[in-house]
Scaffold this active site. Sequence first.
Site, PDB file in Angstrom:
ATOM      1  N   SER A  85       0.818  -1.211   0.000  1.00  0.00           N
ATOM      2  CA  SER A  85       0.000   0.000   0.000  1.00  0.00           C
ATOM      3  C   SER A  85       0.856   1.268   0.000  1.00  0.00           C
ATOM      4  CB  SER A  85      -0.950  -0.032   1.201  1.00  0.00           C
ATOM      5  OG  SER A  85      -1.902   0.993   1.133  1.00  0.00           O
TER       6      SER A  85
ATOM      7  N   ASP B 295      -8.837  -3.421  -5.699  1.00  0.00           N
ATOM      8  CA  ASP B 295      -8.772  -4.283  -4.516  1.00  0.00           C
ATOM      9  C   ASP B 295      -9.727  -3.841  -3.411  1.00  0.00           C
ATOM     10  OD1 ASP B 295      -7.591  -2.061  -3.305  1.00  0.00           O
ATOM     11  OD2 ASP B 295      -5.548  -2.838  -3.454  1.00  0.00           O
TER      12      ASP B 295
ATOM     13  N   HIS C 248      -7.618  -5.351  -0.417  1.00  0.00           N
ATOM     14  CA  HIS C 248      -6.436  -4.505  -0.234  1.00  0.00           C
ATOM     15  C   HIS C 248      -5.498  -5.018   0.863  1.00  0.00           C
ATOM     16  CE1 HIS C 248      -3.993  -0.926  -0.482  1.00  0.00           C
ATOM     17  NE2 HIS C 248      -4.154  -0.706   0.804  1.00  0.00           N
TER      18      HIS C 248
END
Length: 536
Positions: free
Chosen positions: A182, A389, A414
Amino acid sequence: MAMLLEDIVRSVELWLRLIKKPQPYVDPNLDPVLLVPGIAGSILKAVDKENGDKEERVWIRILAADYTCRTKLWSRFDPQTGRSVTLDPKTNIVVPEDRYGLHAIDVLDPDMIIGRDCVYYFHDMIVEMIKWGFQEGKTLFGFGYDFRQSNRLPETLERLAKKLESVYQASGGKKINIISHSMGGLLVKCFMSLHSDIFEKYVKNWIAIAAPFRGAPGYITSTFLNGMSFVEGWEQNFFISKWSMHQLLIECPSIYELMACPHFNWQHLPVLEIWREKQDSDENSQIILESYSPEESIQIFKDALSSNTVIYDGEDIPLPFNLDILKWADETQKVLSHAKVPPGVKFYNIYGINLETPHTVCYGSAEVPVTDLPELQFCEPKYICVDGDGTVPAESAKADGLNAEARVGVPGEHRGILSDHHLFRIVKHWLKADSDPFYNPINDYVILPTSFEMERHKESGLQFTSLKEEWEIISEEQDDHDNMVNRKPFVSSVCISQAGDDQSPPAEACATVTMHPQSEGKQHVELNAMSVSVDA
């Protein structure tokens, strides 16, 4: 008597083998790995400035979570230094370094027992990598950081430089594999842009997972106006409230650096939509749907948060949309846009697909329009979604702007993607921790069994055995979607017979395999098989 004693000795030896904890497998040939988390992915502790021994975990925790966030984590941005400074003048926020940095990014609330997997971060990946032969402190390390701060904060980048050097030395001078998740991808990219010489010296490969290289438009727009919950589902009731999180994130440069990149050529421009009631020149009311581009949305944020305040230590503190942070974030975007992968370093990109992901955000409706912009803080947003995601659009995650060895889409959520065995298989191959030289992640597929049935019965001296299995093959869909929809199932049959002899009866087997067209990256396969043999 001697036999009895020998039996006792053998029993004791077997018992000792059973109770002796087996030593974990360690592969000395592996190169070291440094795990870098994303936003809210590091344990944070508050340390008393006067009494350094007095510390408490402030992120994440259950007991007194909301109060602790407001008293220890709320902060104000200092435009002179680029830091978000905690409102409590007696407190320093630090990241624990236990287990070579892995403790801070493993289980974010180690005290949690029920529903513990909701606070897993790199936990499953750490467990998996240890099975592959990685060893904590020798070939496996973590880098946690204060996620409230900017991704180009000099203090954080200096810590990362020291971490790379220490990992390099601890592993005996081996170059490092960085795995980021991320927003950690933006942190690594900033470091690579500003300290390319250090990056080239210590890094061998960089694997970015679910990185919002061009922002997370829908997610961040609603975060500015309504806040966010790190934990979804029923567990979020035990953590920091959405409102307290909202006030924290308004003063975090990292959030502003996740806004939609205004200079990116989006396939579908992410916009902010608002149903509003307005009067024309004749003072007749009209309900219209207004649409704002990423640049135009800034004025909406300013107006919606113009009266936003919090009370801290008896003082009323204004927390509007911070234009100083926005200016800082614009400079960060320039740094990111100039990043290049140094010679000798390989970059890989894994991004999440197959989930509806917020892209355009809409407030109000034709029936219930928004009358005053400050109301947006209390409105429920609706989303127009794209593929991704669930947090980062695939379009954003793929657009790294770098010279990549490979870009692979993996179906997954995610944060949940860090527990995905399909992802583990790819990462294991890129880290050279597997023994399959022919595996290619680009043309990868995963077979998931979905049902299994077997039946046996006898009839007229014959024994019948029937088998039915079903699988789903998940792969990156290459063909045109319309062609796939119109394509018919593919059916193939095979028959095998064996003549009997004195030792075995005659037998026959036949099978039918049906392959259905792909849908959303999944291909359904059915196997129906039957064998017939003469009852001996």
